[in-house]
Write a protein that holds these residues in place. Structure first.
Motif, PDB file in Angstrom:
ATOM      1  N   SER A  56       0.823  -1.214   0.000  1.00 51.32           N
ATOM      2  CA  SER A  56       0.000   0.000   0.000  1.00 51.32           C
ATOM      3  C   SER A  56       0.855   1.261   0.000  1.00 51.32           C
ATOM      4  N   SER A  88     -10.378   9.827   7.296  1.00 49.16           N
ATOM      5  CA  SER A  88     -10.543   9.558   5.869  1.00 49.16           C
ATOM      6  C   SER A  88      -9.543   8.507   5.387  1.00 49.16           C
ATOM      7  N   ALA A  89      -9.835   7.939   4.215  1.00 51.75           N
ATOM      8  CA  ALA A  89      -8.906   6.981   3.613  1.00 51.75           C
ATOM      9  C   ALA A  89      -7.567   7.645   3.316  1.00 51.75           C
ATOM     10  N   GLN A  90      -7.606   8.918   2.912  1.00 49.59           N
ATOM     11  CA  GLN A  90      -6.371   9.636   2.626  1.00 49.59           C
ATOM     12  C   GLN A  90      -5.511   9.769   3.877  1.00 49.59           C
ATOM     13  N   GLN A  91      -6.132  10.058   5.008  1.00 56.77           N
ATOM     14  CA  GLN A  91      -5.372  10.175   6.251  1.00 56.77           C
ATOM     15  C   GLN A  91      -4.739   8.840   6.627  1.00 56.77           C
ATOM     16  N   ARG A  92      -5.475   7.736   6.437  1.00 54.47           N
ATOM     17  CA  ARG A  92      -4.921   6.417   6.765  1.00 54.47           C
ATOM     18  C   ARG A  92      -3.726   6.099   5.880  1.00 54.47           C
ATOM     19  N   VAL A  93      -3.809   6.467   4.596  1.00 49.49           N
ATOM     20  CA  VAL A  93      -2.689   6.230   3.682  1.00 49.49           C
ATOM     21  C   VAL A  93      -1.484   7.064   4.092  1.00 49.49           C
TER      22      VAL A  93
END
Length: 293
Positions: A56, A88-93
């Motif tokens: 990822s 958000s998904a962006q923060q997790r990435v």
């Protein structure tokens, strides 16, 4: 000139100056590359990182990467853009990317702004950081003892400003401040002064606010965050965040100054709310004078 930063991080890949990795520009013993993925910078999966995590994070892309000219290894990877919303998904990435970067010994610098973008503002930021770090590495910013005069930080070096006054020449917001004065003379804003504040949160993130009063009852406000992961910009990150917020004010003033304004009363209320969180701030809150109506 010898480049700044460590080049002994075993997991960082050496990037040649050619072979498809042409730098965007060079400066003071550094090469700056655009748009590289984490997998371009790290040679293989670092210890402690699972295959899923590596799969990822390795696809994550950085806007600009400062490399040492002599070794080709990354000194810091820079990302500039809107702050990811909480959960958000962006923060997790981003969090995963930061964790994998830490495992590989790759420093990361994140600039969070709804207005600033790497394509338009990244080069000036990177040049500034390189110069500020060189200034500190040369001893100009070191602490001195005895009766010697206190050292002048890179940000506070005095010289001639764009409007002819004497002031800090390494204030990134100087052009914006001059533009606001011009806008005031032209009747486009209600006040010629750019105001601001800066804080550092306990988690290490620095934040700067900057605003100009466009109408008697409404302000154009910009906020920028600076997060240094295993890296130092060479100046106080909170002050840098405020200066970058002033750059963003100038950008907004140039393009859409009359839109998305914040009522002055609401801005004051937000500053008061920030002041009440001083226990969460490193060094407390130094801008109580802005809390008055």
């Amino acid at each position: 000139m010898t480049s700044i930063g460590s080049d002994d991080r075993a997991w960082l890949r050496a990037l040649p100056a050619d072979g498809g990795r042409e730098p965007l520009f060079g400066r003071a013993g550094h090469r700056v590359h655009p748009a590289l993925r984490l997998s371009d910078l790290v040679q293989g999966r670092p210890p402690g990182v699972t295959g899923s995590q590596w799969s990822s994070a390795s696809r994550a892309s950085f806007d600009l990467v400062i490399c040492a000219a002599d070794t080709g290894r990354a000194i810091v990877a820079v990302q500039m853009g809107p702050v990811a919303s909480a959960g958000s998904a962006q923060q997790r990435v981003e969090r995963l990317t930061d964790a994998v970067s830490a495992a590989a010994g790759l420093p990361v610098l994140r600039i969070g702004s709804p207005t600033l973008r790497a394509a338009e503002h990244g080069r000036r930021l990177v040049e500034y950081v390189i110069d500020a770090r060189a200034y500190v590495a040369g001893g100009a910013g070191a602490t001195v003892d005895g009766d010697d005069p206190a050292p002048v930080s890179f940000r506070d070096i005095l010289g001639r400003l764009p409007d002819g006054r004497t002031g800090p020449v390494n204030d990134l917001g100087a052009l914006s401040r001059a533009a606001v004065v011009d806008a005031y003379v032209a009747g486009r804003v209600a006040d010629p002064i750019v105001r601001g504040l800066h804080v550092r949160w306990a988690d290490g993130t620095a934040q700067g606010w900057s605003w100009v009063q466009v109408r008697p009852d409404a302000c154009l406000v910009e906020r920028v965050s600076v997060t240094e992961h295993r890296f130092s910009c060479g100046i106080n990150a909170a002050q840098l965040a405020e200066d970058l917020a002033t750059v963003a004010v100038g950008e907004r003033l140039r393009t859409n100054a009359g839109t998305d304004l914040l009522p002055c009363a609401e801005l004051t209320a937000q500053i008061v709310a920030l002041s009440r969180r001083r226990d969460e701030l490193v060094g407390g809150f130094a801008f109580d004078h802005l809390c008055a109506d």
